[in-house]
Design a protein around this motif. Structure first.
Motif, mmCIF file in Angstrom:
data_model
loop_
_atom_site.group_PDB
_atom_site.id
_atom_site.type_symbol
_atom_site.label_atom_id
_atom_site.label_comp_id
_atom_site.label_asym_id
_atom_site.label_seq_id
_atom_site.Cartn_x
_atom_site.Cartn_y
_atom_site.Cartn_z
ATOM 1 N N LYS A 67 0.841 -1.194 0.000
ATOM 2 C CA LYS A 67 0.000 0.000 0.000
ATOM 3 C C LYS A 67 0.873 1.240 0.000
ATOM 4 C CE LYS A 67 -4.265 1.697 2.161
ATOM 5 N NZ LYS A 67 -5.242 1.449 3.255
ATOM 6 N N LEU A 68 0.701 2.058 -0.997
ATOM 7 C CA LEU A 68 1.499 3.266 -1.148
ATOM 8 C C LEU A 68 0.632 4.487 -0.849
ATOM 9 C CD1 LEU A 68 4.488 3.465 -2.078
ATOM 10 C CD2 LEU A 68 3.646 4.319 -4.254
ATOM 11 N N TYR A 69 1.162 5.380 -0.018
ATOM 12 C CA TYR A 69 0.505 6.649 0.299
ATOM 13 C C TYR A 69 1.320 7.785 -0.305
ATOM 14 C CZ TYR A 69 -2.076 4.128 3.986
ATOM 15 O OH TYR A 69 -2.877 3.253 4.686
ATOM 16 N N TRP A 70 0.638 8.820 -0.778
ATOM 17 C CA TRP A 70 1.321 10.005 -1.290
ATOM 18 C C TRP A 70 0.362 11.196 -1.219
ATOM 19 C CZ3 TRP A 70 -0.812 6.241 -4.258
ATOM 20 C CH2 TRP A 70 -1.738 6.621 -5.233
ATOM 21 N N ASP A 71 0.926 12.392 -1.361
ATOM 22 C CA ASP A 71 0.116 13.608 -1.408
ATOM 23 C C ASP A 71 -0.029 14.053 -2.855
ATOM 24 O OD1 ASP A 71 -0.108 13.633 1.325
ATOM 25 O OD2 ASP A 71 1.543 15.050 1.626
ATOM 26 N N ASP A 72 -1.251 14.400 -3.265
ATOM 27 C CA ASP A 72 -1.448 14.896 -4.614
ATOM 28 C C ASP A 72 -1.049 16.368 -4.702
ATOM 29 O OD1 ASP A 72 -3.515 16.409 -3.555
ATOM 30 O OD2 ASP A 72 -5.121 15.201 -4.427
ATOM 31 N N LYS A 73 -1.271 16.975 -5.865
ATOM 32 C CA LYS A 73 -0.837 18.352 -6.087
ATOM 33 C C LYS A 73 -1.494 19.335 -5.122
ATOM 34 C CE LYS A 73 1.939 17.865 -9.654
ATOM 35 N NZ LYS A 73 3.359 18.289 -9.621
ATOM 36 N N SER A 74 -2.663 18.975 -4.611
ATOM 37 C CA SER A 74 -3.379 19.860 -3.682
ATOM 38 C C SER A 74 -3.070 19.552 -2.225
ATOM 39 C CB SER A 74 -4.893 19.741 -3.924
ATOM 40 O OG SER A 74 -5.223 20.100 -5.244
ATOM 41 N N GLY A 75 -2.192 18.570 -1.987
ATOM 42 C CA GLY A 75 -1.825 18.221 -0.620
ATOM 43 C C GLY A 75 -2.738 17.198 0.022
ATOM 44 N N ASP A 89 1.289 -21.760 -9.058
ATOM 45 C CA ASP A 89 2.450 -21.128 -9.700
ATOM 46 C C ASP A 89 2.080 -19.925 -10.563
ATOM 47 O OD1 ASP A 89 4.284 -22.926 -8.585
ATOM 48 O OD2 ASP A 89 3.896 -24.389 -10.177
ATOM 49 N N ARG A 90 0.882 -19.392 -10.374
ATOM 50 C CA ARG A 90 0.502 -18.168 -11.059
ATOM 51 C C ARG A 90 0.251 -17.079 -10.031
ATOM 52 N NH1 ARG A 90 -0.353 -17.743 -16.199
ATOM 53 N NH2 ARG A 90 -1.928 -16.090 -16.082
ATOM 54 N N LEU A 91 0.753 -15.899 -10.341
ATOM 55 C CA LEU A 91 0.596 -14.753 -9.455
ATOM 56 C C LEU A 91 -0.609 -13.942 -9.910
ATOM 57 C CD1 LEU A 91 1.989 -13.121 -7.114
ATOM 58 C CD2 LEU A 91 3.061 -11.757 -8.906
ATOM 59 N N PHE A 92 -1.513 -13.678 -8.964
ATOM 60 C CA PHE A 92 -2.684 -12.861 -9.256
ATOM 61 C C PHE A 92 -2.549 -11.533 -8.528
ATOM 62 C CE2 PHE A 92 -3.944 -17.140 -10.123
ATOM 63 C CZ PHE A 92 -4.768 -17.044 -11.228
ATOM 64 N N ILE A 93 -2.865 -10.457 -9.234
ATOM 65 C CA ILE A 93 -2.759 -9.124 -8.638
ATOM 66 C C ILE A 93 -4.054 -8.357 -8.885
ATOM 67 C CG2 ILE A 93 -0.249 -9.035 -8.971
ATOM 68 C CD1 ILE A 93 -0.741 -7.150 -11.330
ATOM 69 N N LYS A 94 -4.391 -7.480 -7.942
ATOM 70 C CA LYS A 94 -5.535 -6.594 -8.143
ATOM 71 C C LYS A 94 -5.476 -5.447 -7.140
ATOM 72 C CE LYS A 94 -9.117 -8.656 -5.184
ATOM 73 N NZ LYS A 94 -10.508 -9.190 -5.164
ATOM 74 N N ASN A 95 -6.244 -4.420 -7.398
ATOM 75 C CA ASN A 95 -6.414 -3.307 -6.498
ATOM 76 C C ASN A 95 -7.264 -3.780 -5.321
ATOM 77 O OD1 ASN A 95 -7.528 -1.076 -5.163
ATOM 78 N ND2 ASN A 95 -8.634 -0.323 -6.946
ATOM 79 N N THR A 96 -6.688 -3.758 -4.097
ATOM 80 C CA THR A 96 -7.433 -4.183 -2.914
ATOM 81 C C THR A 96 -7.846 -3.028 -2.018
ATOM 82 O OG1 THR A 96 -5.283 -4.705 -1.901
ATOM 83 C CG2 THR A 96 -6.541 -6.534 -2.806
ATOM 84 N N ALA A 97 -7.372 -1.810 -2.294
ATOM 85 C CA ALA A 97 -7.824 -0.623 -1.552
ATOM 86 C C ALA A 97 -7.359 0.617 -2.302
ATOM 87 C CB ALA A 97 -7.273 -0.609 -0.128
ATOM 88 N N SER A 98 -8.233 1.613 -2.418
ATOM 89 C CA SER A 98 -7.886 2.834 -3.140
ATOM 90 C C SER A 98 -8.852 3.948 -2.758
ATOM 91 C CB SER A 98 -7.958 2.590 -4.653
ATOM 92 O OG SER A 98 -7.791 3.790 -5.379
ATOM 93 N N ASN A 99 -8.365 5.185 -2.787
ATOM 94 C CA ASN A 99 -9.263 6.335 -2.666
ATOM 95 C C ASN A 99 -9.155 7.249 -3.883
ATOM 96 O OD1 ASN A 99 -6.782 7.527 -2.211
ATOM 97 N ND2 ASN A 99 -7.412 8.676 -0.389
#
Length: 344
Positions: A67-75, A89-99
């Motif tokens: 999970k990566l956090y960052w500030d957008d241009k407006s803070g 032996d297969r890797l599955f990926i997906k978005n598990t949390a987002s705002n």
């Protein structure tokens, strides 16, 4: 972070940017180890501590989450979490949390908007240069970098920014035979290739020469250095000096060149550097970090570097240094904290 970037890019390619947003319910995207490029591992299970990829506490089966956090241009604080799961032996990926909302990552006309989301590039210490480097796809370059062979893609990186510069110069010339002084000054102040060449003039008294690549009959990239004297933007090579392939210029120069070229790339706004001071003597370490700071100020980029260099630790303000110990990180509070760090 490099793995997070890989997952984010793959989701965009296969499912579009909507797969990054809040409430996205897309099923996981599967791939095998041959397509996994951020790092060099013998099997996908090595992404998990003690190779244990199955856990009872994760209801959705996605047992590794970044999970990566960052500030957008407006803070405003933003986040995007990538979940990873291993099955057969297969890797599955997906978005598990987002705002994230679609309006933050895509313009009204549907074109990508990268101002509010990190575009991350990772570079290990320089290694792996060869005398014959072919023109490569982005996926192949990422694989070599993930294997620690950043030297295997240096000519491709240089060729990319040179080609971009060539196209910009053609556009600025239009139907004329030269670029106006105003446009030329603007180009020199912002373009990656122009900045790189001027920096090489000033620090190494070298100029990079790129041979145009034609895929119909060229099988590898030809990029050479010439030595000479610079007067501003005018470069005069030494008499009787033959251009030499960049691989003979020494490991220190090539380390410096690979780091600086990546940092100038217009594609990325977050640069991860692993031991960028490797092969560099004290003065070149200082020159490199000073130039990297100029890039962050001019282009609004963020550079994170991992180092054991006592010279760099001494040079930076304490609040810019994150000391890692026992899997925990802590920013230094004063110059006195540096002493303990240097003695550790």
């Amino acid at each position: 972070m490099a793995t997070w970037q890989f997952c984010k890019t793959l989701l965009e390619i296969e499912k579009g940017r909507l797969s990054w947003t809040r409430g996205a319910t897309n099923q996981g995207l599967g791939l095998g180890i041959v397509d996994f490029t951020p790092m060099f591992i013998p099997s996908l299970s090595h992404l998990w501590t003690n190779l244990k990829s199955q856990k009872q506490t994760e209801s959705d089966g996605y047992t590794l989450k970044i999970k990566l956090y960052w500030d957008d241009k407006s803070g405003n604080e933003k986040h995007l979490e990538m979940g990873l799961s291993l099955a057969n032996d297969r890797l599955f990926i997906k978005n598990t949390a987002s705002n994230l909302s679609i309006t933050e990552i895509q313009n009204a006309d549907g074109s990508p908007n990268n101002e509010n989301i990190p575009q991350i590039a990772y570079l290990p210490p320089f290694a792996g240069i060869t005398d014959r480097e072919v023109r490569m796809s982005p996926a192949m370059r990422n694989r070599l970098i993930g294997q620690g062979l950043s030297g295997g893609v240096i000519r491709n990186s240089l060729y990319d920014i040179h080609l971009s510069n060539h196209l910009k110069r053609q556009k600025l010339k239009g139907t004329g035979d030269r670029i106006s002084t105003k446009n030329l000054n603007e180009l020199r102040s912002r373009d990656a290739w122009e900045i790189l060449q001027k920096t090489l003039f000033d620090i190494f008294s070298l100029k990079i020469e790129v041979t145009p690549f034609n895929e119909q009959y060229h099988s590898y990239l030809k990029i050479e250095c010439v030595s000479g004297v610079a007067n501003g933007y005018q470069f005069t090579k030494h008499k009787n000096f033959n251009a030499r392939d960049i691989m003979v210029e020494g490991s220190g120069f090539l380390q410096w060149l690979s780091v600086y070229t990546l940092a100038l790339s217009e594609e990325f706004n977050v640069i991860l550097l692993d031991e960028p001071d490797a092969h560099l003597h004290t003065q070149l370490q200082k020159n490199l970090t000073e130039r990297l700071e100029e890039i962050t100020i001019r282009n609004g980029k963020q550079v994170l570097l991992a180092t054991h260099s006592t010279e760099l630790i001494r040079a930076y303000e304490p609040y810019k240094i994150l000391a890692l110990s026992n899997a925990k990180g802590k920013y230094l509070g004063s110059d006195d904290d540096k002493i303990g760090l240097l003695m550790a």
